[in-house]
Design a protein around this motif. Structure first.
Motif, PDB file in Angstrom:
ATOM      1  N   CYS A  50     112.461  51.634 141.681  1.00  0.00           N
ATOM      2  CA  CYS A  50     113.058  52.311 140.519  1.00  0.00           C
ATOM      3  C   CYS A  50     112.115  52.116 139.340  1.00  0.00           C
ATOM      4  O   CYS A  50     111.160  51.323 139.422  1.00  0.00           O
ATOM      5  CB  CYS A  50     114.419  51.676 140.216  1.00  0.00           C
ATOM      6  N   THR A  71     117.760  55.121 145.674  1.00  0.00           N
ATOM      7  CA  THR A  71     116.411  54.747 145.220  1.00  0.00           C
ATOM      8  C   THR A  71     115.313  55.563 145.903  1.00  0.00           C
ATOM      9  O   THR A  71     114.145  55.408 145.570  1.00  0.00           O
ATOM     10  CB  THR A  71     116.121  53.246 145.455  1.00  0.00           C
ATOM     11  N   VAL A  76     116.159  42.664 137.861  1.00  0.00           N
ATOM     12  CA  VAL A  76     114.860  42.572 137.196  1.00  0.00           C
ATOM     13  C   VAL A  76     114.794  41.302 136.342  1.00  0.00           C
ATOM     14  O   VAL A  76     113.811  40.557 136.370  1.00  0.00           O
ATOM     15  CB  VAL A  76     114.606  43.851 136.358  1.00  0.00           C
ATOM     16  N   CYS A 124     122.133  49.414 136.647  1.00  0.00           N
ATOM     17  CA  CYS A 124     121.299  49.936 137.742  1.00  0.00           C
ATOM     18  C   CYS A 124     121.334  51.461 137.694  1.00  0.00           C
ATOM     19  O   CYS A 124     122.289  52.098 138.143  1.00  0.00           O
ATOM     20  CB  CYS A 124     121.807  49.450 139.102  1.00  0.00           C
ATOM     21  N   GLU A 125     120.275  52.053 137.156  1.00  0.00           N
ATOM     22  CA  GLU A 125     120.262  53.507 136.944  1.00  0.00           C
ATOM     23  C   GLU A 125     120.400  54.314 138.217  1.00  0.00           C
ATOM     24  O   GLU A 125     121.227  55.231 138.283  1.00  0.00           O
ATOM     25  CB  GLU A 125     118.981  53.910 136.213  1.00  0.00           C
ATOM     26  N   CYS A 155     118.561  45.724 134.236  1.00  0.00           N
ATOM     27  CA  CYS A 155     119.496  45.198 135.246  1.00  0.00           C
ATOM     28  C   CYS A 155     119.203  43.716 135.547  1.00  0.00           C
ATOM     29  O   CYS A 155     118.073  43.249 135.364  1.00  0.00           O
ATOM     30  CB  CYS A 155     119.394  46.011 136.526  1.00  0.00           C
ATOM     31  N   SER A 169     112.635  50.582 136.593  1.00  0.00           N
ATOM     32  CA  SER A 169     112.683  49.222 136.037  1.00  0.00           C
ATOM     33  C   SER A 169     111.733  48.286 136.795  1.00  0.00           C
ATOM     34  O   SER A 169     111.034  47.474 136.192  1.00  0.00           O
ATOM     35  CB  SER A 169     114.102  48.658 136.126  1.00  0.00           C
ATOM     36  N   LEU A 170     111.700  48.416 138.108  1.00  0.00           N
ATOM     37  CA  LEU A 170     110.806  47.543 138.881  1.00  0.00           C
ATOM     38  C   LEU A 170     109.345  47.958 138.704  1.00  0.00           C
ATOM     39  O   LEU A 170     108.446  47.111 138.719  1.00  0.00           O
ATOM     40  CB  LEU A 170     111.189  47.564 140.363  1.00  0.00           C
ATOM     41  N   ILE A 172     123.915  47.676 145.734  1.00  0.00           N
ATOM     42  CA  ILE A 172     122.585  47.099 145.959  1.00  0.00           C
ATOM     43  C   ILE A 172     122.714  45.843 146.822  1.00  0.00           C
ATOM     44  O   ILE A 172     122.034  45.682 147.832  1.00  0.00           O
ATOM     45  CB  ILE A 172     121.916  46.758 144.606  1.00  0.00           C
ATOM     46  N   VAL A 199     125.605  46.884 140.364  1.00  0.00           N
ATOM     47  CA  VAL A 199     124.801  45.991 139.520  1.00  0.00           C
ATOM     48  C   VAL A 199     124.703  46.627 138.126  1.00  0.00           C
ATOM     49  O   VAL A 199     124.344  47.803 137.998  1.00  0.00           O
ATOM     50  CB  VAL A 199     123.393  45.799 140.127  1.00  0.00           C
TER      51      VAL A 199
HETATM   52  S1  SF4 Z   1     117.446  49.519 142.017  1.00  0.00           S
HETATM   53 FE1  SF4 Z   1     118.915  49.025 140.406  1.00  0.00          FE
HETATM   54  S2  SF4 Z   1     119.409  46.859 140.689  1.00  0.00           S
HETATM   55 FE2  SF4 Z   1     117.535  47.275 141.837  1.00  0.00          FE
HETATM   56  S3  SF4 Z   1     115.917  46.735 140.402  1.00  0.00           S
HETATM   57 FE3  SF4 Z   1     116.261  48.939 140.179  1.00  0.00          FE
HETATM   58  S4  SF4 Z   1     117.746  49.163 138.509  1.00  0.00           S
HETATM   59 FE4  SF4 Z   1     117.762  47.003 139.198  1.00  0.00          FE
END
Ligand code: SF4
Length: 365
Positions: free
Chosen positions: A88, A280, A64, A312-313, A61, A90-91, A223, A309
């Motif tokens: 999430c 989230t 990130v 954004c999973e 996304c 990804s973060l 988001i 976004v």
């Molecule tokens: S919640 Fe969604 S937009 Fe925010 S960092 Fe995670 S994947 Fe990306």
């Protein structure tokens, strides 16, 4: 009245302010304030992505991507570390990359929020991670002064209470701010010193009488709020976003005014579990839908705008179900996808206009 983010943070850093770069979204800001650290949240830093792509897969996304680009440029304003809450996967992966692979000359902290609703296990877990985070901060900043934490919680309580009042005023047309002004105010909390931010919030006038409202009323979910050009365009079309279900907005505000803090750790724990349901936090879809329906009724909305976004999973997982549920309620939906680039495309402009026409036609029936 809201200072420009990068100018403000540069000024603060020049004055010797400790500043921590904080990734989205939920973290105990009061603990940072108690160590005299100003959180500077990193959601959608502007600029081209030049360095970050080499470290990330293509389907990640833009929050990130943009955050990593910002970090790799080694901004001088961030002088006291980075904090990665567990928002999430990804973060979480980004935290590992920054900490273990890329490496940073300043501390990198993680904060693993519990997932799911309040119960004995999750609340004990939350207290434990607060304690661990406090210990980690003490290593770089010296021992925590408990009185300072109490004062910070009192300040956080006042900010939350004022934001809840403004949110209610927005819903009931007692706030004379357009979309752009409203979200600029809300997002000021991402980087402004909390004492000053409270002053700014208190300066916002709540009208005695509601505005004569001939605007189309929207709920926005996602988001982040739509970018400034889109907000401006909605203002031109006489559309007001009167309710938000945004991770950067009302999903970070307790659903109700809390009691003033007596014990800081209990207060922070209660506050976390009083936040609205969110994709989230792995809250159930039913819980989310119940909350959103309540907001829709209170805000007397005409339609829902999903500002999604790209990639954004967590949001995409809930999106299909929510769209279906809102359609069943007879509420028109528009879903826009954003890569967080500035500007409104011609295609999105046309889609927004067509959507608002539908809402206006339905209002006349
Ligand atoms: S919640 Fe969604 S937009 Fe925010 S960092 Fe995670 S994947 Fe990306």
């Amino acid at each position: 009245m809201i200072p420009n983010r990068s100018e403000y943070l540069q000024q603060q850093a020049q004055q010797g302010q400790k500043i921590m770069g904080v990734l989205p979204a939920l973290y105990p800001r009061e603990l940072l304030w108690a160590f005299d650290i100003l959180p500077a949240e990193i959601w959608d830093p502007p600029g081209d992505i030049l360095l970050a792509n080499a470290h990330l897969q293509a389907t990640i996304c833009p929050v990130v991507k943009r955050s990593l680009e910002f970090i790799l440029k080694d901004p001088e304003v961030v002088n006291s570390g980075y904090l990665f809450p567990h928002t999430c996967d990804s973060l979480q992966n980004l935290a590992t990359q920054v900490k273990d692979l890329i490496g940073m000359p300043i501390p990198v902290y993680t904060f693993y929020n519990p997932k799911g609703s309040f119960n004995k296990v999750t609340s004990t877990f939350y207290r434990d991670i607060l304690f661990d985070f406090q210990k980690a901060l003490e290593q770089a900043n010296g021992p925590l002064d408990p009185d300072k934490l109490k004062v910070a919680c009192e300040l956080g309580f006042k900010i939350d209470s004022r934001l809840l009042t403004l949110q209610k005023a927005r819903m009931t047309d007692h706030l004379n701010l357009n979309n752009r002004e409203y979200f600029q105010l809300i997002r000021g909390g991402e980087y402004i010193n909390p004492h000053y931010y409270l002053e700014l919030l208190n300066q916002v006038k709540i009208l005695d009488q509601p505005l004569e409202n001939r605007h189309t009323r929207l709920l926005v979910s996602g988001i982040l709020p739509p970018d400034n050009d889109t907000l401006y365009f909605l203002d031109e079309l006489k559309v007001s976003i009167v309710v938000d279900d945004l991770l950067s907005g009302s999903r970070r505000l307790p659903v109700t005014t809390m009691d003033p803090p007596a014990d800081p750790i209990e207060y922070l724990t209660d506050r976390f579990f009083l936040l609205p349901p969110c994709s989230t936090k792995a809250n159930s879809l039913d819980e989310r839908l119940h909350h959103l329906k309540k907001l829709a009724v209170e805000g007397r909305i005409h339609g829902v705008l999903f500002n999604i976004v790209k990639f954004c999973e967590p949001e995409l997982f809930d999106h299909r179900f929510l769209v279906k549920a809102f359609k069943k309620l007879g509420l028109p939906i528009l879903s826009l996808e954003t890569e967080l680039q500035p500007g409104l495309s011609g295609q999105d402009k046309t889609r927004i206009e067509a959507f608002i026409e539908i809402l206006d036609e339905e209002a006349l029936v």
